[in-house]
Write an enzyme that holds these catalytic residues in place. Structure first.
Site, short mmCIF file in Angstrom:
data_model
loop_
_atom_site.label_atom_id
_atom_site.label_comp_id
_atom_site.label_asym_id
_atom_site.label_seq_id
_atom_site.Cartn_x
_atom_site.Cartn_y
_atom_site.Cartn_z
CG ASP A 1 -26.58 -29.85 -29.68
OD1 ASP A 1 -27.49 -30.64 -29.99
OD2 ASP A 1 -25.44 -30.23 -29.31
N PRO A 2 -29.19 -26.15 -29.68
CG PRO A 2 -31.13 -26.07 -28.36
CD PRO A 2 -30.07 -27.02 -28.86
#
Length: 310
Positions: free
Chosen positions: A49-50
């Site tokens: 995930d970012p």
């Protein structure tokens, strides 16, 4: 008849074990690495995930054929759970969907952990890449839909409470198998403890078979852009690559000669002889002169190629 297009970039092959920074998407990271290395193709082995940092193995060139073997490997994450709020995304990005003034004690947290070790049933987050009727769950969630995501079994090999820095958070380490959502663990911890929770920090430190020491920070790679001579710059980058074979270290290994390598590259089987030769293996890999030639299966005295490498 038009000629087939020549692929752009260098036909380089290998693994770059990126230490992905926060606020940098996995797809964005792959594009950056492909551009830096001037590679013909690139792909990653497991999205981060970012908001997560840490290990993102990126395959270049022919190494992309070995991505499935890394995707299936064990992973280790360190993560922080903040208590008191459940969020739509089960991390800091989402809006608050439930809250509580209750906070768990350290002993209460320790008491629930054994129930999350082994093969457990887990419902992936609403904001996940799971496909529902052909569409990604996160696309449906962004459109305001609440979808029924079926539970699935995941493997948790180890789960440790590392610290409780204050009453509002706890820090954990988990070693898990393919398909495990750490965000879902945080959500389920909070629900069982009656206080709600979400992931507020996440770092991946291991993706089998690559060790934490193999990680290269993105800043180190970007710094090499300062080298003006292209050949010198690419040589410095190439020195950071891990051999494609490393992704296959869990498979049986066959060392072959040049004639056998030629046969395999033509798609033909080769005889497997010798006292120590494997009798039957659903998957194995063959090398010649230290270079990966093929992945295949062994049976009836033959190695039959399934994937051949340049």
């Amino acid at each position: 008849m038009s000629k087939p297009r020549k692929p752009k970039g260098r036909p380089i092959s290998g693994w770059l074990i990126l230490d992905k920074p926060v606020d940098f998407g996995s797809t964005e990271a792959v594009s950056k690495i492909k551009w830096l290395f001037k590679a013909q193709k690139a792909g990653h082995a497991g999205t981060l995930d970012p908001l997560a940092s840490g290990m993102l193995p990126i395959a270049l060139g022919d190494a992309t054929k070995t991505v499935p073997y890394v995707m299936d490997g064990r992973k280790i994450y360190e993560f922080t759970v903040s208590w008191g709020e459940e969020r739509a995304t089960d991390d800091l990005e989402g809006e608050v969907t439930a809250s509580s003034d209750s906070r768990p004690s350290e002993q209460q947290i320790r008491d629930i952990l054994p129930g999350y070790i082994g093969t457990i049933s887990q419902v992936p987050p609403q904001f996940s890449a799971i496909k529902i009727s052909g569409e990604r769950a996160y696309d449906l969630a962004r459109e305001g839909e609440t979808v029924e995501i079926p539970s699935r079994e995941v493997d948790i090999f180890r789960l440790t409470l590392l610290a409780c820095p204050d009453a509002n958070s706890a820090h954990f380490e988990v070693e898990c198998g393919k398909g495990t959502y750490v965000r879902a663990l945080a959500r389920d911890f909070g629900r069982e403890l009656g206080c709600y929770g979400h992931v507020s920090g996440l770092r991946r430190t291991f993706v089998a078979p690559f060790a934490e020491e193999a990680m290269v920070p993105l800043a180190d790679l970007v710094a090499l852009e300062a080298i003006e001579d292209m050949d010198e710059r690419l040589a410095a980058l190439d020195a950071l690559l891990i051999d494609t074979c490393e992704a296959l270290s869990a498979l049986p290994h066959l060392v072959i000669n040049d004639d056998q390598a030629h046969r395999l590259k033509m798609g033909n089987p080769i005889l497997v002889r010798g006292r120590d030769a494997p009798i039957a293996e659903s998957e194995a890999y063959a090398t010649a002169r230290g270079r990966l030639i093929a992945i295949g299966e062994i049976g009836q005295g033959e190695f039959r190629p399934k994937r051949v490498f340049a």
